[in-house]
Write a protein that holds these residues in place. Sequence first.
Motif, PDB file in Angstrom:
ATOM      1  N   ILE A   1      -6.525   2.943  -0.745  1.00 18.45           N
ATOM      2  CA  ILE A   1      -6.041   2.145   0.392  1.00 18.45           C
ATOM      3  C   ILE A   1      -7.215   1.828   1.319  1.00 18.45           C
TER       4      ILE A   1
ATOM      5  N   ASP B   1       0.790  -1.238   0.000  1.00 16.92           N
ATOM      6  CA  ASP B   1       0.000   0.000   0.000  1.00 16.92           C
ATOM      7  C   ASP B   1       0.823   1.289   0.000  1.00 16.92           C
TER       8      ASP B   1
ATOM      9  N   PHE C   1       2.842  17.686  -2.374  1.00 15.10           N
ATOM     10  CA  PHE C   1       3.971  17.757  -1.444  1.00 15.10           C
ATOM     11  C   PHE C   1       4.934  16.641  -1.756  1.00 15.10           C
TER      12      PHE C   1
ATOM     13  N   VAL D   1      -1.770   8.603  11.273  1.00 17.20           N
ATOM     14  CA  VAL D   1      -1.329   8.614   9.874  1.00 17.20           C
ATOM     15  C   VAL D   1      -1.981   7.458   9.116  1.00 17.20           C
TER      16      VAL D   1
ATOM     17  N   TYR E   1      -8.071  10.838   2.021  1.00 21.86           N
ATOM     18  CA  TYR E   1      -6.975  10.312   1.193  1.00 21.86           C
ATOM     19  C   TYR E   1      -7.521   9.674  -0.089  1.00 21.86           C
TER      20      TYR E   1
HETATM   21  C1  HEC Z   1       0.371   8.603  -3.413  1.00 24.22           C
HETATM   22  C2  HEC Z   1       1.646   8.637  -2.738  1.00 24.22           C
HETATM   23  C3  HEC Z   1       1.693   8.131  -1.303  1.00 24.22           C
HETATM   24  C4  HEC Z   1       1.261   6.912  -0.807  1.00 24.22           C
HETATM   25  C5  HEC Z   1       0.613   5.765  -1.561  1.00 24.22           C
HETATM   26  C6  HEC Z   1       1.598   6.917   0.597  1.00 24.22           C
HETATM   27  N1  HEC Z   1       2.205   8.094   0.940  1.00 24.22           N
HETATM   28 FE1  HEC Z   1       2.879   8.594   2.772  1.00 24.22          FE
HETATM   29  N2  HEC Z   1       3.125  10.493   2.158  1.00 24.22           N
HETATM   30  C7  HEC Z   1       3.002  10.945   0.863  1.00 24.22           C
HETATM   31  C8  HEC Z   1       3.144  12.383   0.829  1.00 24.22           C
HETATM   32  C9  HEC Z   1       3.089  13.265  -0.405  1.00 24.22           C
HETATM   33  C10 HEC Z   1       3.319  12.794   2.160  1.00 24.22           C
HETATM   34  C11 HEC Z   1       3.460  14.240   2.667  1.00 24.22           C
HETATM   35  C12 HEC Z   1       2.060  14.773   2.891  1.00 24.22           C
HETATM   36  C13 HEC Z   1       1.997  16.117   3.592  1.00 24.22           C
HETATM   37  O1  HEC Z   1       2.865  16.451   4.399  1.00 24.22           O
HETATM   38  O2  HEC Z   1       1.029  16.828   3.339  1.00 24.22           O
HETATM   39  C14 HEC Z   1       3.309  11.573   2.967  1.00 24.22           C
HETATM   40  C15 HEC Z   1       3.503  11.562   4.340  1.00 24.22           C
HETATM   41  C16 HEC Z   1       3.610  10.409   5.098  1.00 24.22           C
HETATM   42  C17 HEC Z   1       3.975  10.379   6.501  1.00 24.22           C
HETATM   43  C18 HEC Z   1       4.312  11.582   7.377  1.00 24.22           C
HETATM   44  C19 HEC Z   1       5.796  11.777   7.471  1.00 24.22           C
HETATM   45  C20 HEC Z   1       6.196  13.042   8.172  1.00 24.22           C
HETATM   46  O3  HEC Z   1       7.406  13.199   8.423  1.00 24.22           O
HETATM   47  O4  HEC Z   1       5.349  13.888   8.466  1.00 24.22           O
HETATM   48  C21 HEC Z   1       3.978   9.070   6.887  1.00 24.22           C
HETATM   49  C22 HEC Z   1       4.324   8.521   8.253  1.00 24.22           C
HETATM   50  C23 HEC Z   1       3.573   8.292   5.725  1.00 24.22           C
HETATM   51  N3  HEC Z   1       3.380   9.154   4.657  1.00 24.22           N
HETATM   52  C24 HEC Z   1       3.395   6.925   5.715  1.00 24.22           C
HETATM   53  C25 HEC Z   1       2.722   6.276   4.686  1.00 24.22           C
HETATM   54  C26 HEC Z   1       2.158   4.941   4.815  1.00 24.22           C
HETATM   55  C27 HEC Z   1       2.250   4.082   6.060  1.00 24.22           C
HETATM   56  C28 HEC Z   1       1.556   4.667   3.626  1.00 24.22           C
HETATM   57  C29 HEC Z   1       0.786   3.429   3.235  1.00 24.22           C
HETATM   58  C30 HEC Z   1      -0.402   3.163   4.024  1.00 24.22           C
HETATM   59  C31 HEC Z   1       1.759   5.818   2.757  1.00 24.22           C
HETATM   60  N4  HEC Z   1       2.464   6.762   3.437  1.00 24.22           N
HETATM   61  C32 HEC Z   1       1.316   5.872   1.451  1.00 24.22           C
HETATM   62  C33 HEC Z   1       2.763  10.154  -0.246  1.00 24.22           C
HETATM   63  C34 HEC Z   1       2.260   8.866  -0.181  1.00 24.22           C
END
Ligand code: HEC
Length: 467
Positions: free
Chosen positions: A450, A302, A404, A430, A439
């Motif tokens: 997801i 995911d 972002f 998160v 999301y």
């Molecule tokens: C489509 C792309 C995408 C997917 C799929 C994705 N992420 Fe992310 N993730 C991001 C982005 C872009 C950010 C930053 C968002 C923001 O700060 O607004 C982020 C932020 C995060 C953060 C915060 C980190 C911080 O330092 O603040 C975590 C933890 C995280 N993601 C975990 C996950 C997990 C666990 C999954 C799967 C369930 C996941 N992500 C799936 C794009 C993704």
Amino acid sequence: MNRSRLMHAAATAATLGTAATLGTACQLSAPADEEPLVDLDTIRSELRLDADSFLNTGTRSLHLERNLRFASARSGADADNGRALFGLAADGETIDTSGALFEGPSLAFEGLVVSNGRACASCHRGRSLSFGMPPPPIDAHIPDTDPVLTGVDADAQGDPEALEVLVDLGLFKYRPNRFNPARPAEDPYRRVFFWRKSPPLVNVVFSRGFLLDGRARVMFEAARGAVFSHTQSSDQRFDDLFSLPDAFDMEAFMFEQLSDPRLGALLDENHPDHDALAGDPFHTVELRTHAARRGKRVFIRDCMSCHNTPNVFNDLANVQGLGSDPNRPPTFPAFGPNTGRAFNIGVSERNAHGLRFTEPASDGSFAPVVIPLINENGSVDEHTVTFDIGLAATTGRAEDIGRFKVPQLRNIRSLGPYFHDNSAATLADVVEYFNSDAYNESADGRRHRIRQSRRERRDLVRFLEAL
Ligand code: HEC
Ligand code: HEC
């Protein structure tokens, strides 16, 4: 085969290499708690990382590549001097602004620049906080005589709510185009503003693009912007007080800050461990519990479409940095195209804290900023800004609204609160977010939905805690 069984088989297929078809994977499926062996190529092919449906369209025109290419400190740069310029003593902990204030007579400023006492370390506190801020409320950790609080007007410029938002939510208000020479003084882009956290500065060397939306293509842009915006209430630049060698020294200091020294091997193709780290995304990840190992499979399924840099878990798509290609000359206009991929996962539209994005006028009224944004077909919309528009505030492209950069995830358990607006307090929050409509209905979440069971969510949190 029911859905969860299918998912399990897909994850197991990923563990068995590209040759395994779904059918055989079912027969060979390993006991649920055995740690899968996966390499990056397998993950790419199994998860359709290259599928057009998942690439966000506009960034394709940037010719993103998926090689492991990272910036490096300039040879001869002095990280120790960089630390002093950053505002930290040799212990990496105590704030010492004596060499870090960038003040004095300036021809560009047409006068004397007097600092408000803020250094980089005012907002990127020492090593024990991974060079980020303590969690809000800020005044529980930092006295109200500290320059980070007394100097708030440099960023906020009279906004009545800025101090409260900083103290209660840990978010700074500032205008990303305030010093952009390509934007004339009356350009509405100059007035667009953000409310964002000061992120931890660990593993920054693995970033493609700096700042939370990746809009700064080299560290120099990020550091110079910080000096200008956070120390002066005036919109006048003072380039002559911030030299390139100073920025390179600061970059060298920041690039040294790794969550785990073993990650350094990724930066050097000749390092004996390089190929092991590049080839196995989890080479340096030690998982001690069954739950964490199960969570890893959920993560592969995911999360790794975006968090895919091996052992670091930001996004590895990138374009050449400035100066390394005829199409990316060092003289490229400031704040031009970004160097990595950014996604809109809906965090800013959700605006969980109900942040205000209208600008205060002197008569006490508030009005939104309206800016022109260009669409892929060349038409232009007048866009009323009601939330943090992310990368679009730099590129002027409608497609980049709310985008972002993908943050790195090592040591993530101690880097909260999470997201650019501190809107998720815990890793469980998160994971809940990624299962929410916010999301799943977002521009990029729609392309990669997801939905996890309660057990999968719990396991995933255990995995994230182990990173
Ligand atoms: C489509 C792309 C995408 C997917 C799929 C994705 N992420 Fe992310 N993730 C991001 C982005 C872009 C950010 C930053 C968002 C923001 O700060 O607004 C982020 C932020 C995060 C953060 C915060 C980190 C911080 O330092 O603040 C975590 C933890 C995280 N993601 C975990 C996950 C997990 C666990 C999954 C799967 C369930 C996941 N992500 C799936 C794009 C993704
Ligand atoms: C007043 C608080 C403040 C000060 C002072 C400050 N920063 Fe920051 N820093 C921030 C905020 C807020 C962000 C997020 C900016 C964004 O996304 O637009 C940030 C982001 C960054 C990033 C981006 C990290 C990444 O993952 O891309 C770097 C690098 C950085 N700062 C370096 C510095 C340096 C170097 C200095 C000193 C010259 C400095 N900062 C001074 C608040 C501050």
